[in-house]
Design an enzyme around this catalytic site. Structure first.
Site, short mmCIF file in Angstrom:
data_model
loop_
_atom_site.label_atom_id
_atom_site.label_comp_id
_atom_site.label_asym_id
_atom_site.label_seq_id
_atom_site.Cartn_x
_atom_site.Cartn_y
_atom_site.Cartn_z
N SER A 181 0.83 -1.19 0.00
CA SER A 181 0.00 0.00 0.00
C SER A 181 0.88 1.26 0.00
CB SER A 181 -0.98 -0.03 1.17
OG SER A 181 -2.00 0.93 1.02
N ASP B 51 -10.24 -4.28 -3.63
CA ASP B 51 -9.38 -3.20 -3.18
C ASP B 51 -9.61 -1.97 -4.04
OD1 ASP B 51 -7.34 -1.61 -2.21
OD2 ASP B 51 -5.71 -2.95 -2.80
N HIS C 88 -7.59 -5.77 0.40
CA HIS C 88 -6.46 -4.95 0.82
C HIS C 88 -5.97 -5.39 2.20
CE1 HIS C 88 -4.13 -1.23 0.31
NE2 HIS C 88 -4.21 -1.11 1.62
#
Length: 320
Positions: free
Chosen positions: A166, A261, A291
């Site tokens: 991320s 996600d 995610h």
């Protein structure tokens, strides 16, 4: 998700255990209702319930590395059977550059070191809003340069990767680009797990997955709002590496996306852009995961398997 009906979006079906987590997670208030300090504590507590245990085959040492504005806490993960220097990986945790710490990806870092057969340096870079853009970028660059210049002390060879998930994937992409731009020694690999690549991204999974646990579009916008000094900074390639028009000759990349996600499509776009620039790119899509699955190895078997596969990809490239 009500009544146990499988969640299906964009032709994908969410893993049943990940969906159970989503149902439970929906019962808690969104971190967007909290101040960043409180949000950090709340997410740290929640992650402890999801993650697996650290690999016993890895030695872990608390260390300090120089950041761009002062020392940064870090952890060094070294395989117990290391008979000498091994390839290295400088790792940056997830959390939107607002939350997260060295515990956030502790188990995953130990898996990377063990299965990936490398020395992992996980870095506790500065967070917003106390330290806004580009503080995290500056710290990520400083940490990579430190590892590169002190490889022998850290037990690393000169084959040193950067990687993260991320926000950490975003920072890794920027580090790889900046090393090329400045003419410095580039990383051996960039590991980009569901990375943020364009802070102005719209459409696609940004809309279809906007309410999917654990990263909703509202939370992502909350992160960006705390991180950037003003919205115009999203056009800067140090904030949105996908906007760079100069991707040729970058180091090899592993790009990972999760099916459920909001960041999925911008990760796909970056992998495509790298391939179009003829960068050696390995792309994997874990369509049934959400995610932050790198922190769910204790409760979602599919997440653990994915993390093991990613670590094997790292080993394949770093030991080539």
């Amino acid at each position: 998700m009500a009544g146990g009906k499988p969640l299906a979006i964009d032709g994908r079906t969410l893993d049943a255990r990940a969906q159970f987590l989503a149902v439970q997670g929906a019962k808690a208030p969104s971190i967007t209702t909290l101040d960043p300090v409180t949000a950090r504590a709340a997410t740290a507590q929640g992650l402890k319930l999801l993650d697996g245990t650290r690999s016993p085959q890895v030695l872990v040492e608390a260390v300090t590395v120089p950041g761009s504005a002062g020392p940064l806490g870090a952890r060094l993960y070294t395989p117990r059977n290391a008979g000498g220097p091994l390839p290295g990986l400088v790792f940056y945790h997830f959390g939107g550059c607002v939350i997260g710490d060295l515990d956030t990806c502790d188990t995953f870092c130990s898996m990377l070191a063990d299965i990936g057969e490398c020395v992992v340096l996980s870095v506790d870079y500065r967070l917003a809003p106390e330290h806004k853009f580009p503080a995290a970028v500056d710290d990520a660059l400083a940490a990579y340069r430190y590892a590169r210049d002190n490889a022998e002390t850290l037990g690393m060879t000169r084959r040193i990767a950067v990687g993260g998930d991320s926000a950490g994937g975003y920072l890794s992409a920027v580090v790889a680009q900046e090393m090329k731009r400045t003419g410095e020694e580039e990383p051996a690999l960039q590991l980009l797990i569901y990375p943020v690549t364009d802070m102005e991204w719209q459409g696609g999974s940004w809309e279809s997955c906007e309410n999917v646990y654990p990263l909703t579009r509202e939370i992502m916008e909350w992160f960006i709002g705390h991180y950037l000094n003003d919205p115009g900074e999203a056009k800067n390639i140090l904030a949105s590496p996908l906007k760079s028009g100069d991707l040729e000759d970058l180091c090899p990349a592993i790009v990972i996306t999760a099916g459920f996600d909001v960041l999925r499509d911008q990760g796909i776009a970056y992998a495509q852009a790298l391939r179009e620039a003829e960068v050696n790119t390995t792309y994997r899509s874990y369509d049934n995961l959400c995610h932050a699955f790198t922190a769910m190895t204790g409760v979602v078997p599919a997440a653990k398997r994915a993390c093991e596969e990613i670590a094997r990809d790292v080993r394949r490239i770093l030991h080539a």
